[in-house]
Design a protein around this motif. Structure first.
Motif, PDB file in Angstrom:
ATOM      1  N   LEU A   1       0.970  -1.194   0.407  1.00 23.65           N
ATOM      2  CA  LEU A   1      -0.187   0.001  -0.132  1.00 23.65           C
ATOM      3  C   LEU A   1       0.751   1.360  -0.081  1.00 23.65           C
ATOM      4  CD1 LEU A   1      -2.985  -0.500   2.317  1.00 23.65           C
ATOM      5  CD2 LEU A   1      -2.979   0.089   0.190  1.00 23.65           C
TER       6      LEU A   1
ATOM      7  N   GLU B   1       0.643   3.865  -2.981  1.00 21.89           N
ATOM      8  CA  GLU B   1       0.611   5.424  -2.818  1.00 21.89           C
ATOM      9  C   GLU B   1       1.918   6.326  -3.161  1.00 21.89           C
ATOM     10  OE1 GLU B   1       0.092   5.804   1.424  1.00 21.89           O
ATOM     11  OE2 GLU B   1      -2.123   5.016   1.040  1.00 21.89           O
TER      12      GLU B   1
ATOM     13  N   VAL C   1      -5.155   5.777  -2.944  1.00 27.73           N
ATOM     14  CA  VAL C   1      -5.287   3.958  -3.186  1.00 27.73           C
ATOM     15  C   VAL C   1      -6.285   4.117  -2.279  1.00 27.73           C
ATOM     16  CG1 VAL C   1      -4.018   2.147  -3.233  1.00 27.73           C
ATOM     17  CG2 VAL C   1      -2.784   3.953  -3.906  1.00 27.73           C
ATOM     18  N   THR C   2      -7.328   3.461  -2.422  1.00 32.02           N
ATOM     19  CA  THR C   2      -9.123   3.248  -1.469  1.00 32.02           C
ATOM     20  C   THR C   2      -8.870   1.616  -1.737  1.00 32.02           C
ATOM     21  OG1 THR C   2      -9.955   3.984  -2.731  1.00 32.02           O
ATOM     22  CG2 THR C   2      -9.136   5.854  -1.576  1.00 32.02           C
ATOM     23  N   PRO C   3      -9.360   1.467  -0.488  1.00 32.26           N
ATOM     24  CA  PRO C   3      -9.863   0.172  -0.308  1.00 32.26           C
ATOM     25  C   PRO C   3     -11.250   0.146  -0.613  1.00 32.26           C
ATOM     26  CG  PRO C   3      -9.429   0.904   1.902  1.00 32.26           C
ATOM     27  CD  PRO C   3      -8.589   1.592   0.856  1.00 32.26           C
TER      28      PRO C   3
ATOM     29  N   SER D   1      -9.791  -6.103   3.033  1.00 28.07           N
ATOM     30  CA  SER D   1     -10.836  -5.710   1.392  1.00 28.07           C
ATOM     31  C   SER D   1     -10.200  -6.314   0.499  1.00 28.07           C
ATOM     32  CB  SER D   1     -10.850  -4.259   1.263  1.00 28.07           C
ATOM     33  OG  SER D   1      -8.874  -4.239   1.271  1.00 28.07           O
TER      34      SER D   1
ATOM     35  N   TRP E   1      -7.380  -2.863  -4.342  1.00 26.93           N
ATOM     36  CA  TRP E   1      -7.156  -1.482  -3.849  1.00 26.93           C
ATOM     37  C   TRP E   1      -6.631  -0.589  -4.796  1.00 26.93           C
ATOM     38  CZ3 TRP E   1      -2.184  -3.734  -2.113  1.00 26.93           C
ATOM     39  CH2 TRP E   1      -2.477  -4.635  -0.194  1.00 26.93           C
TER      40      TRP E   1
END
Length: 411
Positions: free
Chosen positions: A92, A96, A104-106, A223, A226
Protein backbone atom coordinates in the motif's frame (compact mmCIF):
# COMPACT_ATOMS: atom_id res chain seq x y z
CA UNK A 1 16.96 25.16 -57.44
CA UNK A 2 15.34 24.70 -60.84
CA UNK A 3 12.81 22.29 -59.35
CA UNK A 4 12.03 24.74 -56.54
CA UNK A 5 11.62 27.58 -59.03
CA UNK A 6 9.35 25.45 -61.21
CA UNK A 7 7.19 24.54 -58.21
CA UNK A 8 7.02 28.20 -57.18
CA UNK A 9 5.89 29.21 -60.66
CA UNK A 10 3.32 26.40 -60.79
CA UNK A 11 2.04 27.41 -57.35
CA UNK A 12 1.48 30.99 -58.53
CA UNK A 13 -0.23 29.75 -61.70
CA UNK A 14 -2.50 27.41 -59.72
CA UNK A 15 -3.41 30.18 -57.29
CA UNK A 16 -4.09 32.58 -60.14
CA UNK A 17 -6.37 30.06 -61.85
CA UNK A 18 -8.30 29.56 -58.60
CA UNK A 19 -8.74 33.30 -58.15
CA UNK A 20 -9.64 33.76 -61.78
CA UNK A 21 -12.53 31.29 -61.56
CA UNK A 22 -13.95 32.76 -58.40
CA UNK A 23 -17.48 31.41 -58.56
CA UNK A 24 -16.46 27.82 -59.26
CA UNK A 25 -13.62 27.99 -56.74
CA UNK A 26 -15.97 29.43 -54.11
CA UNK A 27 -18.44 26.57 -54.61
CA UNK A 28 -15.61 24.05 -54.32
CA UNK A 29 -14.23 25.66 -51.15
CA UNK A 30 -17.73 25.74 -49.62
CA UNK A 31 -18.24 22.04 -50.40
CA UNK A 32 -14.90 21.15 -48.82
CA UNK A 33 -15.50 23.44 -45.85
CA UNK A 34 -18.94 22.00 -45.09
CA UNK A 35 -17.54 18.50 -45.33
CA UNK A 36 -14.75 19.37 -42.90
CA UNK A 37 -17.18 21.10 -40.49
CA UNK A 38 -19.53 18.11 -40.55
CA UNK A 39 -16.63 15.73 -39.90
CA UNK A 40 -15.26 17.84 -37.03
CA UNK A 41 -18.61 18.30 -35.28
CA UNK A 42 -19.57 14.63 -35.54
CA UNK A 43 -16.09 13.46 -34.48
CA UNK A 44 -16.03 16.03 -31.67
CA UNK A 45 -19.38 14.82 -30.35
CA UNK A 46 -18.23 11.19 -30.41
CA UNK A 47 -14.97 12.22 -28.72
CA UNK A 48 -16.97 13.88 -25.93
CA UNK A 49 -19.05 10.71 -25.54
CA UNK A 50 -15.83 8.69 -25.21
CA UNK A 51 -14.41 11.16 -22.67
CA UNK A 52 -17.61 11.28 -20.59
CA UNK A 53 -17.91 7.49 -20.50
CA UNK A 54 -14.22 7.12 -19.69
CA UNK A 55 -14.37 9.54 -16.77
CA UNK A 56 -17.65 8.06 -15.52
CA UNK A 57 -16.12 4.60 -15.64
CA UNK A 58 -12.83 5.49 -13.96
CA UNK A 59 -14.01 7.99 -11.33
CA UNK A 60 -17.42 6.67 -10.31
CA UNK A 61 -16.94 2.96 -10.84
CA UNK A 62 -13.68 1.16 -11.51
CA UNK A 63 -10.88 3.59 -10.72
CA UNK A 64 -7.90 3.78 -13.06
CA UNK A 65 -6.08 0.68 -11.80
CA UNK A 66 -7.24 -2.15 -9.56
CA UNK A 67 -4.93 -4.25 -7.41
CA UNK A 68 -6.26 -7.58 -6.16
CA UNK A 69 -5.22 -11.10 -5.31
CA UNK A 70 -4.46 -13.24 -8.39
CA UNK A 71 -7.65 -14.76 -9.78
CA UNK A 72 -10.07 -12.36 -8.13
CA UNK A 73 -11.44 -10.88 -11.36
CA UNK A 74 -12.00 -14.36 -12.87
CA UNK A 75 -13.24 -16.35 -9.86
CA UNK A 76 -13.94 -13.75 -7.21
CA UNK A 77 -17.65 -13.49 -7.97
CA UNK A 78 -18.20 -17.10 -6.92
CA UNK A 79 -16.22 -16.88 -3.68
CA UNK A 80 -15.20 -13.26 -3.00
CA UNK A 81 -14.23 -13.81 0.65
CA UNK A 82 -11.44 -16.16 -0.47
CA UNK A 83 -9.62 -13.25 -2.17
CA UNK A 84 -9.34 -10.74 0.65
CA UNK A 85 -6.38 -8.36 0.76
CA UNK A 86 -4.83 -7.41 4.13
CA UNK A 87 -5.96 -4.21 5.78
CA UNK A 88 -2.36 -3.02 6.06
CA UNK A 89 0.52 -3.97 3.79
CA UNK A 90 3.90 -2.56 2.62
CA UNK A 91 2.50 -2.72 -0.93
CA UNK A 92 0.00 0.00 0.00
CA UNK A 93 2.83 2.40 0.82
CA UNK A 94 4.48 1.60 -2.50
CA UNK A 95 1.26 2.34 -4.38
CA UNK A 96 0.68 5.65 -2.62
CA UNK A 97 4.18 6.95 -3.49
CA UNK A 98 4.14 6.13 -7.20
CA UNK A 99 4.36 9.40 -9.23
CA UNK A 100 0.98 10.31 -10.69
CA UNK A 101 -1.07 8.39 -8.12
CA UNK A 102 -3.76 10.59 -6.57
CA UNK A 103 -5.21 8.13 -4.06
CA UNK A 104 -5.27 4.43 -3.15
CA UNK A 105 -8.47 3.28 -1.44
CA UNK A 106 -9.75 -0.13 -0.32
CA UNK A 107 -13.08 -1.51 -1.51
CA UNK A 108 -15.01 -4.44 -0.10
CA UNK A 109 -17.74 -5.97 -2.25
CA UNK A 110 -20.68 -7.87 -0.77
CA UNK A 111 -24.32 -8.68 -1.42
CA UNK A 112 -27.32 -9.75 0.57
CA UNK A 113 -30.77 -8.64 1.62
CA UNK A 114 -31.97 -5.24 2.80
CA UNK A 115 -35.14 -4.90 4.90
CA UNK A 116 -37.42 -2.05 5.85
CA UNK A 117 -40.63 -2.85 7.66
CA UNK A 118 -42.15 -5.84 5.90
CA UNK A 119 -40.26 -5.28 2.63
CA UNK A 120 -37.09 -7.22 1.84
CA UNK A 121 -35.16 -7.20 -1.45
CA UNK A 122 -31.65 -8.10 -2.58
CA UNK A 123 -28.82 -5.61 -3.12
CA UNK A 124 -25.28 -5.42 -4.45
CA UNK A 125 -23.16 -3.51 -1.96
CA UNK A 126 -19.71 -2.03 -1.75
CA UNK A 127 -17.79 -0.76 1.24
CA UNK A 128 -15.64 2.29 0.45
CA UNK A 129 -13.58 4.89 2.27
CA UNK A 130 -15.81 8.03 2.23
CA UNK A 131 -12.87 10.33 2.96
CA UNK A 132 -10.57 9.15 0.14
CA UNK A 133 -12.53 7.29 -2.52
CA UNK A 134 -13.36 9.61 -5.48
CA UNK A 135 -16.52 7.62 -6.20
CA UNK A 136 -17.97 8.86 -2.89
CA UNK A 137 -17.76 12.48 -4.06
CA UNK A 138 -18.69 12.24 -7.73
CA UNK A 139 -22.04 10.47 -7.63
CA UNK A 140 -25.18 12.41 -8.49
CA UNK A 141 -26.98 12.76 -5.14
CA UNK A 142 -30.70 13.06 -5.83
CA UNK A 143 -31.77 13.42 -2.21
CA UNK A 144 -29.99 13.76 1.13
CA UNK A 145 -26.20 13.57 1.39
CA UNK A 146 -23.37 11.30 0.37
CA UNK A 147 -21.36 9.04 2.66
CA UNK A 148 -19.38 10.64 5.47
CA UNK A 149 -16.55 9.20 7.53
CA UNK A 150 -18.11 10.75 10.65
CA UNK A 151 -21.30 8.75 10.13
CA UNK A 152 -20.23 5.06 10.28
CA UNK A 153 -23.83 3.79 10.02
CA UNK A 154 -24.85 5.99 7.07
CA UNK A 155 -25.93 4.22 3.88
CA UNK A 156 -26.09 5.54 0.31
CA UNK A 157 -28.65 3.80 -1.88
CA UNK A 158 -29.48 3.80 -5.54
CA UNK A 159 -32.68 5.68 -6.29
CA UNK A 160 -34.19 2.59 -7.91
CA UNK A 161 -33.36 0.38 -4.93
CA UNK A 162 -34.91 2.90 -2.53
CA UNK A 163 -38.07 3.14 -4.64
CA UNK A 164 -38.44 -0.65 -4.79
CA UNK A 165 -37.91 -0.95 -1.04
CA UNK A 166 -40.14 2.01 -0.25
CA UNK A 167 -37.64 4.01 1.80
CA UNK A 168 -36.55 7.63 1.83
CA UNK A 169 -33.71 9.63 3.33
CA UNK A 170 -33.50 9.18 7.09
CA UNK A 171 -35.24 5.80 7.23
CA UNK A 172 -33.69 2.92 9.16
CA UNK A 173 -32.89 -0.30 7.27
CA UNK A 174 -31.34 -3.67 8.14
CA UNK A 175 -28.62 -5.32 6.02
CA UNK A 176 -28.29 -9.12 6.08
CA UNK A 177 -25.45 -11.10 4.48
CA UNK A 178 -23.22 -14.15 4.81
CA UNK A 179 -20.00 -13.74 6.80
CA UNK A 180 -16.50 -14.98 5.99
CA UNK A 181 -17.00 -17.92 8.39
CA UNK A 182 -20.15 -19.08 6.62
CA UNK A 183 -22.64 -17.68 9.13
CA UNK A 184 -25.20 -14.92 8.81
CA UNK A 185 -24.85 -11.43 10.21
CA UNK A 186 -27.01 -8.31 10.19
CA UNK A 187 -26.40 -4.65 10.92
CA UNK A 188 -28.73 -1.71 11.22
CA UNK A 189 -28.12 1.60 9.48
CA UNK A 190 -29.92 4.66 8.20
CA UNK A 191 -30.27 6.05 4.70
CA UNK A 192 -28.13 9.17 4.29
CA UNK A 193 -28.98 9.80 0.69
CA UNK A 194 -30.23 8.52 -2.66
CA UNK A 195 -27.88 8.52 -5.65
CA UNK A 196 -27.98 7.90 -9.38
CA UNK A 197 -25.26 6.56 -11.67
CA UNK A 198 -27.30 7.04 -14.88
CA UNK A 199 -27.48 3.24 -15.30
CA UNK A 200 -30.98 2.19 -14.25
CA UNK A 201 -30.16 -1.49 -13.70
CA UNK A 202 -27.30 -0.57 -11.40
CA UNK A 203 -29.39 2.01 -9.52
CA UNK A 204 -31.98 -0.71 -8.81
CA UNK A 205 -29.45 -2.74 -6.80
CA UNK A 206 -26.71 -0.30 -5.74
CA UNK A 207 -25.84 0.20 -2.10
CA UNK A 208 -22.70 1.80 -0.65
CA UNK A 209 -21.60 1.93 2.95
CA UNK A 210 -18.44 3.04 4.83
CA UNK A 211 -15.91 0.23 4.62
CA UNK A 212 -15.86 -0.09 8.40
CA UNK A 213 -19.55 -0.96 8.37
CA UNK A 214 -18.98 -3.49 5.57
CA UNK A 215 -16.17 -5.16 7.54
CA UNK A 216 -18.39 -5.36 10.61
CA UNK A 217 -21.18 -6.91 8.55
CA UNK A 218 -18.86 -9.50 6.97
CA UNK A 219 -16.79 -9.93 10.16
CA UNK A 220 -13.52 -9.41 8.33
CA UNK A 221 -10.70 -6.86 8.33
CA UNK A 222 -9.56 -6.95 4.74
CA UNK A 223 -10.76 -5.71 1.37
CA UNK A 224 -11.16 -7.13 -2.11
CA UNK A 225 -9.53 -4.32 -4.04
CA UNK A 226 -7.08 -1.50 -3.74
CA UNK A 227 -8.38 1.05 -6.20
CA UNK A 228 -5.74 3.39 -7.61
CA UNK A 229 -6.94 6.79 -8.84
CA UNK A 230 -4.55 8.83 -10.97
CA UNK A 231 -4.23 12.55 -11.56
CA UNK A 232 -5.07 12.04 -15.25
CA UNK A 233 -6.59 9.08 -17.07
CA UNK A 234 -3.94 9.38 -19.80
CA UNK A 235 -1.29 8.34 -17.24
CA UNK A 236 -2.70 4.80 -16.90
CA UNK A 237 -0.22 3.03 -19.20
CA UNK A 238 2.80 4.81 -17.72
CA UNK A 239 1.81 4.02 -14.12
CA UNK A 240 0.97 0.42 -15.06
CA UNK A 241 4.55 -0.10 -16.26
CA UNK A 242 5.91 1.23 -12.97
CA UNK A 243 3.60 -0.96 -10.88
CA UNK A 244 4.41 -4.14 -12.78
CA UNK A 245 8.13 -3.44 -12.50
CA UNK A 246 8.02 -2.92 -8.71
CA UNK A 247 9.09 -6.08 -6.80
CA UNK A 248 6.81 -5.23 -3.85
CA UNK A 249 3.77 -5.83 -6.09
CA UNK A 250 4.87 -9.08 -7.73
CA UNK A 251 2.34 -11.18 -5.81
CA UNK A 252 -0.66 -9.07 -6.81
CA UNK A 253 -2.91 -8.91 -9.84
CA UNK A 254 -2.70 -5.40 -11.37
CA UNK A 255 -5.45 -4.62 -13.89
CA UNK A 256 -6.02 -1.30 -15.74
CA UNK A 257 -9.50 0.07 -16.22
CA UNK A 258 -9.31 -0.56 -19.98
CA UNK A 259 -9.50 -4.33 -19.40
CA UNK A 260 -12.40 -4.05 -16.97
CA UNK A 261 -14.61 -1.54 -18.80
CA UNK A 262 -16.31 -3.91 -21.24
CA UNK A 263 -19.23 -1.57 -21.94
CA UNK A 264 -16.88 1.34 -22.67
CA UNK A 265 -14.71 -0.75 -25.02
CA UNK A 266 -17.74 -1.95 -26.97
CA UNK A 267 -19.09 1.60 -27.16
CA UNK A 268 -15.79 2.85 -28.60
CA UNK A 269 -15.70 0.03 -31.16
CA UNK A 270 -19.30 0.67 -32.25
CA UNK A 271 -19.05 4.46 -32.52
CA UNK A 272 -15.64 4.29 -34.23
CA UNK A 273 -17.10 2.04 -36.94
CA UNK A 274 -20.00 4.44 -37.41
CA UNK A 275 -17.63 7.40 -37.68
CA UNK A 276 -15.60 5.61 -40.35
CA UNK A 277 -18.79 5.30 -42.41
CA UNK A 278 -19.58 9.00 -41.90
CA UNK A 279 -16.05 9.99 -42.95
CA UNK A 280 -16.33 7.80 -46.06
CA UNK A 281 -19.60 9.49 -47.06
CA UNK A 282 -18.12 12.96 -46.51
CA UNK A 283 -15.01 12.02 -48.51
CA UNK A 284 -17.17 10.74 -51.38
CA UNK A 285 -19.19 13.98 -51.47
CA UNK A 286 -16.01 16.08 -51.59
CA UNK A 287 -14.47 13.88 -54.30
CA UNK A 288 -17.54 14.16 -56.53
CA UNK A 289 -17.77 17.93 -56.01
CA UNK A 290 -14.11 18.65 -56.70
CA UNK A 291 -13.92 16.19 -59.58
CA UNK A 292 -16.81 17.99 -61.27
CA UNK A 293 -15.21 21.39 -60.64
CA UNK A 294 -11.84 20.32 -62.01
CA UNK A 295 -13.39 18.62 -65.06
CA UNK A 296 -15.28 21.81 -65.93
CA UNK A 297 -12.07 23.77 -65.50
CA UNK A 298 -10.25 21.49 -67.95
CA UNK A 299 -13.03 21.82 -70.52
CA UNK A 300 -13.03 25.61 -70.30
CA UNK A 301 -9.23 25.86 -70.50
CA UNK A 302 -8.68 23.36 -73.32
CA UNK A 303 -7.30 26.01 -75.70
CA UNK A 304 -5.08 27.40 -72.94
CA UNK A 305 -3.70 23.94 -72.23
CA UNK A 306 -3.10 23.30 -75.93
CA UNK A 307 -1.26 26.65 -76.27
CA UNK A 308 0.95 25.84 -73.27
CA UNK A 309 1.90 22.45 -74.71
CA UNK A 310 2.53 24.01 -78.14
CA UNK A 311 5.01 26.38 -76.46
CA UNK A 312 6.91 23.40 -75.00
CA UNK A 313 5.30 22.79 -71.60
CA UNK A 314 5.57 19.06 -70.88
CA UNK A 315 2.55 16.90 -70.20
CA UNK A 316 3.90 15.97 -66.75
CA UNK A 317 3.96 19.64 -65.80
CA UNK A 318 0.36 20.09 -66.98
CA UNK A 319 -0.57 17.12 -64.81
CA UNK A 320 1.27 18.57 -61.81
CA UNK A 321 -0.28 22.00 -62.33
CA UNK A 322 -3.82 20.66 -62.08
CA UNK A 323 -2.94 18.44 -59.12
CA UNK A 324 -1.49 21.48 -57.35
CA UNK A 325 -4.62 23.46 -58.13
CA UNK A 326 -6.77 20.75 -56.57
CA UNK A 327 -4.49 20.54 -53.54
CA UNK A 328 -4.71 24.31 -53.07
CA UNK A 329 -8.49 24.12 -53.13
CA UNK A 330 -8.30 21.39 -50.49
CA UNK A 331 -5.91 23.40 -48.32
CA UNK A 332 -8.04 26.57 -48.52
CA UNK A 333 -11.32 24.73 -47.95
CA UNK A 334 -9.84 22.58 -45.18
CA UNK A 335 -8.37 25.56 -43.34
CA UNK A 336 -11.61 27.53 -43.53
CA UNK A 337 -13.58 24.46 -42.46
CA UNK A 338 -11.31 23.80 -39.46
CA UNK A 339 -11.58 27.41 -38.24
CA UNK A 340 -15.36 27.56 -38.65
CA UNK A 341 -15.78 24.05 -37.26
CA UNK A 342 -13.77 24.88 -34.15
CA UNK A 343 -15.77 28.07 -33.56
CA UNK A 344 -19.06 26.21 -34.08
CA UNK A 345 -17.97 23.52 -31.61
CA UNK A 346 -17.14 26.12 -28.96
CA UNK A 347 -20.49 27.86 -29.41
CA UNK A 348 -22.48 24.61 -29.35
CA UNK A 349 -20.57 23.38 -26.28
CA UNK A 350 -21.23 26.65 -24.46
CA UNK A 351 -24.97 26.26 -25.11
CA UNK A 352 -24.98 22.50 -24.50
CA UNK A 353 -26.75 19.67 -26.31
CA UNK A 354 -29.68 18.35 -24.22
CA UNK A 355 -29.93 14.59 -24.64
CA UNK A 356 -32.76 12.30 -23.50
CA UNK A 357 -31.96 9.20 -21.41
CA UNK A 358 -30.27 6.54 -23.49
CA UNK A 359 -31.54 2.93 -23.37
CA UNK A 360 -30.79 1.55 -19.91
CA UNK A 361 -30.21 4.99 -18.37
CA UNK A 362 -32.39 6.63 -15.77
CA UNK A 363 -31.75 10.28 -16.64
CA UNK A 364 -30.69 12.46 -19.53
CA UNK A 365 -27.54 14.53 -19.85
CA UNK A 366 -26.14 17.63 -21.52
CA UNK A 367 -23.57 16.79 -24.16
CA UNK A 368 -20.85 18.92 -25.73
CA UNK A 369 -18.38 18.79 -28.62
CA UNK A 370 -14.72 18.14 -27.83
CA UNK A 371 -12.29 19.15 -30.60
CA UNK A 372 -8.87 17.59 -30.14
CA UNK A 373 -5.67 18.05 -32.12
CA UNK A 374 -6.00 14.63 -33.83
CA UNK A 375 -9.49 15.60 -35.04
CA UNK A 376 -8.10 18.82 -36.56
CA UNK A 377 -5.31 16.93 -38.33
CA UNK A 378 -7.76 14.31 -39.59
CA UNK A 379 -10.03 17.04 -40.96
CA UNK A 380 -7.17 18.73 -42.82
CA UNK A 381 -5.90 15.40 -44.11
CA UNK A 382 -9.40 14.50 -45.29
CA UNK A 383 -9.67 17.76 -47.23
CA UNK A 384 -6.23 17.44 -48.83
CA UNK A 385 -6.44 13.75 -49.75
CA UNK A 386 -9.97 13.89 -51.15
CA UNK A 387 -9.26 16.93 -53.33
CA UNK A 388 -5.99 15.37 -54.51
CA UNK A 389 -7.77 12.14 -55.42
CA UNK A 390 -10.57 14.07 -57.11
CA UNK A 391 -8.02 16.00 -59.20
CA UNK A 392 -6.22 12.97 -60.59
CA UNK A 393 -8.60 12.13 -63.43
CA UNK A 394 -9.19 15.74 -64.62
CA UNK A 395 -5.44 16.41 -64.42
CA UNK A 396 -4.63 13.24 -66.38
CA UNK A 397 -7.29 14.17 -68.94
CA UNK A 398 -5.76 17.63 -69.34
CA UNK A 399 -2.25 16.19 -69.79
CA UNK A 400 -3.43 13.76 -72.51
CA UNK A 401 -5.02 16.40 -74.77
CA UNK A 402 -3.87 16.39 -78.39
CA UNK A 403 -2.30 19.78 -79.13
CA UNK A 404 -3.97 20.32 -82.53
CA UNK A 405 -7.42 19.33 -81.24
CA UNK A 406 -6.98 21.48 -78.15
CA UNK A 407 -6.03 24.59 -80.19
CA UNK A 408 -9.11 24.37 -82.38
CA UNK A 409 -11.45 23.34 -79.55
CA UNK A 410 -13.64 26.50 -79.67
CA UNK A 411 -13.59 26.92 -83.45
Amino acid sequence: MSIVNTLAVDFRLALRNILRQRRRSFIAVVAIGFGVIAMMLSSGYIEWIFWANRELTTVNQLGHIQVAKPGYHEDGQANPLAYLLPEKSPALNVLEHIPGVKSVTPRLAFNGLISHGENTISFIGEGIDPAKDPSARNLAILDGQGLNANDPKGILMGAGLAANLGVKTGDTVVLLTNTSSGGINAVEGHVRGLASTSLKEYDDTMLRVPIGMARTLLRTKGSHLWVVSLQHTEMTDEVMKQLKADPALKGYEIVPWTKLADFYNKTVALFSSQMNIVKSIIALIIILSISNTMTMSVMERTVEIGTAMALGVRRQRILGLFLMEGSLLGAIGGTCGVILGYLAARIISAIGIPMPPAPGMSRGFTAAIMITLPIIWQALLLALLTTLIASIYPAWRASRLVIVDALRHNR
